[in-house]
Every structure is written in C-alpha cells, then in structure tokens.
Write a protein that holds these residues in place. Sequence first.
Motif, PDB file in Angstrom:
ATOM      1  N   ARG A 125       0.935  -1.267   0.061  1.00 32.21           N
ATOM      2  CA  ARG A 125      -0.340   0.000  -0.055  1.00 32.21           C
ATOM      3  C   ARG A 125       0.768   1.206   0.114  1.00 32.21           C
ATOM      4  NH1 ARG A 125      -2.805  -0.644   5.029  1.00 32.21           N
ATOM      5  NH2 ARG A 125      -1.123   0.360   5.827  1.00 32.21           N
ATOM      6  N   ASP A 126       1.962   1.210   0.831  1.00 32.84           N
ATOM      7  CA  ASP A 126       2.829   2.403   0.912  1.00 32.84           C
ATOM      8  C   ASP A 126       3.672   2.208  -0.282  1.00 32.84           C
ATOM      9  OD1 ASP A 126       1.676   3.421   3.391  1.00 32.84           O
ATOM     10  OD2 ASP A 126       3.405   3.407   4.212  1.00 32.84           O
ATOM     11  N   LEU A 127       4.338   1.322  -0.789  1.00 32.02           N
ATOM     12  CA  LEU A 127       5.231   1.425  -1.792  1.00 32.02           C
ATOM     13  C   LEU A 127       4.524   1.940  -3.162  1.00 32.02           C
ATOM     14  CD1 LEU A 127       7.124  -2.094  -0.981  1.00 32.02           C
ATOM     15  CD2 LEU A 127       7.897   0.082  -0.999  1.00 32.02           C
ATOM     16  N   GLU A 128       3.191   1.464  -3.331  1.00 33.01           N
ATOM     17  CA  GLU A 128       2.683   1.762  -4.651  1.00 33.01           C
ATOM     18  C   GLU A 128       2.578   3.356  -4.475  1.00 33.01           C
ATOM     19  OE1 GLU A 128      -0.429  -1.764  -5.589  1.00 33.01           O
ATOM     20  OE2 GLU A 128      -1.088  -0.083  -4.164  1.00 33.01           O
ATOM     21  N   ARG A 129       2.696   4.123  -3.566  1.00 32.98           N
ATOM     22  CA  ARG A 129       2.682   5.588  -3.802  1.00 32.98           C
ATOM     23  C   ARG A 129       4.443   6.134  -4.337  1.00 32.98           C
ATOM     24  NH1 ARG A 129       0.380   5.173   2.017  1.00 32.98           N
ATOM     25  NH2 ARG A 129      -1.802   5.119   1.748  1.00 32.98           N
ATOM     26  N   GLU A 130       5.222   5.185  -4.120  1.00 35.76           N
ATOM     27  CA  GLU A 130       6.560   5.711  -4.632  1.00 35.76           C
ATOM     28  C   GLU A 130       7.017   5.394  -5.920  1.00 35.76           C
ATOM     29  OE1 GLU A 130       7.924   7.506  -2.362  1.00 35.76           O
ATOM     30  OE2 GLU A 130       6.363   7.195  -0.769  1.00 35.76           O
ATOM     31  N   GLY A 131       6.270   4.420  -6.563  1.00 36.43           N
ATOM     32  CA  GLY A 131       6.839   3.901  -7.858  1.00 36.43           C
ATOM     33  C   GLY A 131       6.519   2.234  -8.046  1.00 36.43           C
ATOM     34  N   ARG A 132       7.084   1.712  -8.899  1.00 38.45           N
ATOM     35  CA  ARG A 132       7.006   0.590  -9.538  1.00 38.45           C
ATOM     36  C   ARG A 132       8.508  -0.205  -9.286  1.00 38.45           C
ATOM     37  NH1 ARG A 132       2.600  -0.337 -13.382  1.00 38.45           N
ATOM     38  NH2 ARG A 132       3.785  -1.807 -14.085  1.00 38.45           N
ATOM     39  N   GLY A 133       8.366  -1.506  -9.119  1.00 39.53           N
ATOM     40  CA  GLY A 133       9.746  -2.412  -8.969  1.00 39.53           C
ATOM     41  C   GLY A 133       9.610  -3.303  -8.239  1.00 39.53           C
ATOM     42  N   VAL A 148       5.846  -4.400  -7.112  1.00 37.60           N
ATOM     43  CA  VAL A 148       5.051  -3.150  -6.840  1.00 37.60           C
ATOM     44  C   VAL A 148       4.790  -2.820  -8.262  1.00 37.60           C
ATOM     45  CG1 VAL A 148       5.022  -0.923  -6.053  1.00 37.60           C
ATOM     46  CG2 VAL A 148       6.570  -2.440  -4.662  1.00 37.60           C
ATOM     47  N   GLY A 149       3.486  -2.458  -8.385  1.00 44.01           N
ATOM     48  CA  GLY A 149       2.943  -2.112  -9.506  1.00 44.01           C
ATOM     49  C   GLY A 149       2.706  -3.033 -10.821  1.00 44.01           C
ATOM     50  N   ALA A 150       2.735  -4.508 -10.253  1.00 45.80           N
ATOM     51  CA  ALA A 150       2.619  -5.469 -11.381  1.00 45.80           C
ATOM     52  C   ALA A 150       1.332  -5.656 -11.943  1.00 45.80           C
ATOM     53  CB  ALA A 150       3.187  -7.043 -10.645  1.00 45.80           C
ATOM     54  N   ALA A 151       1.077  -5.595 -13.350  1.00 48.05           N
ATOM     55  CA  ALA A 151      -0.108  -5.652 -13.654  1.00 48.05           C
ATOM     56  C   ALA A 151      -0.636  -7.296 -13.688  1.00 48.05           C
ATOM     57  CB  ALA A 151      -0.471  -5.140 -14.912  1.00 48.05           C
ATOM     58  N   GLU A 152       0.071  -8.210 -13.686  1.00 50.39           N
ATOM     59  CA  GLU A 152      -0.102  -9.658 -13.689  1.00 50.39           C
ATOM     60  C   GLU A 152       0.848 -10.377 -13.049  1.00 50.39           C
ATOM     61  OE1 GLU A 152       1.378 -10.791 -18.029  1.00 50.39           O
ATOM     62  OE2 GLU A 152      -0.415 -10.270 -17.903  1.00 50.39           O
ATOM     63  N   GLY A 153       0.558 -11.712 -12.710  1.00 47.46           N
ATOM     64  CA  GLY A 153       1.433 -12.563 -12.067  1.00 47.46           C
ATOM     65  C   GLY A 153       1.491 -12.275 -10.517  1.00 47.46           C
ATOM     66  N   PRO A 154       2.511 -12.993  -9.645  1.00 47.15           N
ATOM     67  CA  PRO A 154       2.238 -12.819  -8.325  1.00 47.15           C
ATOM     68  C   PRO A 154       2.386 -11.312  -7.774  1.00 47.15           C
ATOM     69  CG  PRO A 154       3.899 -14.448  -9.095  1.00 47.15           C
ATOM     70  CD  PRO A 154       3.629 -13.702 -10.085  1.00 47.15           C
ATOM     71  N   VAL A 155       1.825 -11.036  -6.860  1.00 50.32           N
ATOM     72  CA  VAL A 155       1.859  -9.666  -6.102  1.00 50.32           C
ATOM     73  C   VAL A 155       3.083  -9.733  -5.084  1.00 50.32           C
ATOM     74  CG1 VAL A 155       0.736  -8.185  -4.534  1.00 50.32           C
ATOM     75  CG2 VAL A 155      -0.591  -9.359  -6.290  1.00 50.32           C
ATOM     76  N   TYR A 156       3.310 -10.984  -4.469  1.00 51.53           N
ATOM     77  CA  TYR A 156       4.332 -11.019  -3.490  1.00 51.53           C
ATOM     78  C   TYR A 156       5.022 -12.342  -3.469  1.00 51.53           C
ATOM     79  CZ  TYR A 156       1.006 -13.093  -0.403  1.00 51.53           C
ATOM     80  OH  TYR A 156       0.120 -13.982   0.371  1.00 51.53           O
ATOM     81  N   GLY A 157       6.050 -12.752  -2.668  1.00 56.67           N
ATOM     82  CA  GLY A 157       6.352 -14.115  -2.543  1.00 56.67           C
ATOM     83  C   GLY A 157       7.455 -14.164  -1.260  1.00 56.67           C
ATOM     84  N   ASP A 158       7.330 -15.460  -0.965  1.00 58.54           N
ATOM     85  CA  ASP A 158       8.180 -15.868   0.415  1.00 58.54           C
ATOM     86  C   ASP A 158       9.554 -15.892  -0.158  1.00 58.54           C
ATOM     87  OD1 ASP A 158       6.929 -16.090   2.698  1.00 58.54           O
ATOM     88  OD2 ASP A 158       5.829 -18.081   1.810  1.00 58.54           O
TER      89      ASP A 158
END
Length: 210
Positions: A125-133, A148-158
């Motif tokens: 939520r906070d990172l999306e305010r700063e950009g993508r990557g 951050v900012g991924a339009a598809e695929g995993p949002v996060y991972g372990d």
Amino acid sequence: MPPRRSYDQYCSAARALDVVGDRWTLLIVRELLAGPRRYTDLHADLPGVSTDVLASRLKDMERDGLATRRRLPPPGVAHVYELSERGRRLLPVVQALGEWGAAELGERRPTDAVRAHWFALPLLRDLEREGRGLVEVGLQEGEFHVHVGAAEGPVYGDGPAPAAPDARLTLDPATCEAVGRGELSLREATRTGRVEVTGEGTLAKALRDG
C-alpha cells in the motif's frame, strides 16, 4: 457439488458475498496473491483451517472461477492452485479490507500466529505511492519480496527476490507492525532511521529522498 448458498438479494454487494463471504475464502485469496501454491503450503500458512474446510473452499473457488488447479510439469508431481484473472481482481478488495481492519490489530497477542509475508500487502500500500519495481523485505520473522505495480503474475512471494531487487528494506518487528496498523508511513520510517533502505532503483531513491 451442492449448490452455493446465496443471500438471494438483488444487490452487487450481496452477490459478491455469495462468492467470497465464506470463512477463509479471502484469506486463501491473500495466500494465492503470492502465485501458485501447493495445498500443503496453503494449509501451513493458514493456521487454524481444517483440511476439510480448506479443500471445500478451494473447490468452491474453482467452481466460481476464482482459482484454478493444475499439475506441475515433470519432474514435479504436485498440483498447485493459482488465482484466475477474476480472482486476482480481488487484490484491491483485500487491500481495502486490510486497511479498514488495521485499527483492529492493536498489539500482537501471545496466541497470534504470524508469517512474514502477511506484511506484504500493508507494505505494498505504501510502496505503490513511490513507484514500481521489485522490493525485497527483511524482517525478524523472515524475508519476502513484493512486485510493486505488477499488472499480472504474483503480487508478492516468500523468501529473497527472484532477481536483483530495485530496493531492499530492513526493519524491526515494531516498525513493521506500526506500518501495518497505519500509524507510520514507510517514508516517515525511512526518514527517522527505523527502516534501512538499500539499492539504487527508483523505489529506493524515492524512499530515501522523501
């Protein structure tokens, strides 16, 4: 399968709850936002769910077009579950629910289970305010990474990032919990030295320069 229970109300909120309102369903979505997961992995990261309930919810999610089940290619022998496009569109719903529920967190109770990656969506939520990557996060409970900012695929991972991250964040449990509760922004935590930011990507520079 037995017919799905319904509120029988001609209302979009009621129809949505017909699909995702059962206990555990949205938490399964939270886990599958990390990408394909095996049944055993889901069960391990959903402490408190019974095997029967988890299996039932996954079947419901397949029926309702939220998730799919596929067999891993050789030499893999396991099946994995993953969100469909429709299921992935629940990301902002889960984020909004988490933001609304932040006030309910309070201090961590001795009986509370915790997994490092459960902090991924509040940080996103906070990172999306700063950009993508790609961002790698190190906590006492473990490591995870966020797309951050991924339009598809995993949002996060372990675990560590699968490639060189644009930024790496290191923070202590108290700081992470404060960010998760909405009491502290990542930018403010970085400015006051409570988060260590390394890396030369846009996200790292935005946090350090904020």
